[in-house]
Design a protein around this motif. Structure first.
Motif, PDB file in Angstrom:
ATOM      1  N   ARG A  65       0.843  -1.195   0.000  1.00  0.00           N
ATOM      2  CA  ARG A  65       0.000   0.000   0.000  1.00  0.00           C
ATOM      3  C   ARG A  65       0.882   1.250   0.000  1.00  0.00           C
ATOM      4  O   ARG A  65       2.032   1.196   0.442  1.00  0.00           O
ATOM      5  N   PRO A  66       0.333   2.396  -0.407  1.00  0.00           N
ATOM      6  CA  PRO A  66       1.114   3.642  -0.325  1.00  0.00           C
ATOM      7  C   PRO A  66       1.613   3.944   1.093  1.00  0.00           C
ATOM      8  O   PRO A  66       2.698   4.474   1.271  1.00  0.00           O
ATOM      9  N   SER A 121       5.448   2.849   3.013  1.00  0.00           N
ATOM     10  CA  SER A 121       6.403   3.668   2.269  1.00  0.00           C
ATOM     11  C   SER A 121       7.850   3.198   2.412  1.00  0.00           C
ATOM     12  O   SER A 121       8.189   2.367   3.257  1.00  0.00           O
TER      13      SER A 121
END
Length: 175
Positions: free
Chosen positions: A129-130, A133
């Protein structure tokens, strides 16, 4: 379980002081579906949950995680680093609990299940997922691991399912 067996089990639980409010297989599917949809809403509103594992001495350990939303089978995924205590504890004992609390609405969902450690690189790349990171995982995919929690039992206090008035036992679903 047939209706007579369910009735006997309910009587035994009642005599033992444990009132049964579960939505087992003899309940209408709409009730089960409705409870699970309300649980999904509470889980989304909470955003974070406590992942509870058991350590090598049998002590439950809780930590806050940011899980993925439940999938269509209600499996819940969690991203972490492979060198964490939770990973070592799950490797030793895969039974876990996830506890979501929506303080604003005073609702909660508890999911009990079995965790599986997923190291497959294709799965990690596909599911990243974003929020996962480079700051958290600078050596992705090597320092990134997924935990899949397959539910066996869910309990919830959500609108329309506030639990037993005497025992406070929440509504539940067996998977």
């Amino acid at each position: 379980m047939n209706p007579q067996t369910m009735r006997i089990a309910s009587i035994i639980l009642t005599l033992a002081g444990v009132a049964s409010t579960s939505l087992a297989s003899d309940q209408p599917e709409a009730d089960r579906t409705n409870l699970l949809e309300l649980a999904r809403g509470t889980m989304a509103a909470a955003r974070y949950c406590a992942l509870i594992t058991v350590d090598e001495k049998g002590q439950p350990r809780a930590r806050t995680v940011e899980p993925f939303a439940p999938d269509k089978n209600f499996s819940i995924w969690i991203a972490t680093r492979p060198n964490t205590r939770k990973v070592a504890q799950i490797a030793e004992n895969p039974k876990v609990t996830l506890y979501y609390f929506d303080a604003q609405q005073r609702n909660y969902v508890t999911v009990m299940g079995t965790a599986r450690l997923v190291v497959d690189e294709d799965t990690k790349i596909a599911m990243r997922r974003p929020v996962d990171s480079d700051r958290l995982y600078p050596d992705f995919p090597d320092d990134y691991l997924l935990i899949e929690v397959t539910p066996t039992w869910l309990e919830a206090i959500v609108p329309g399912y506030r639990g037993d008035a005497e025992t406070w036992r929440p509504a539940s679903v067996h998977f």
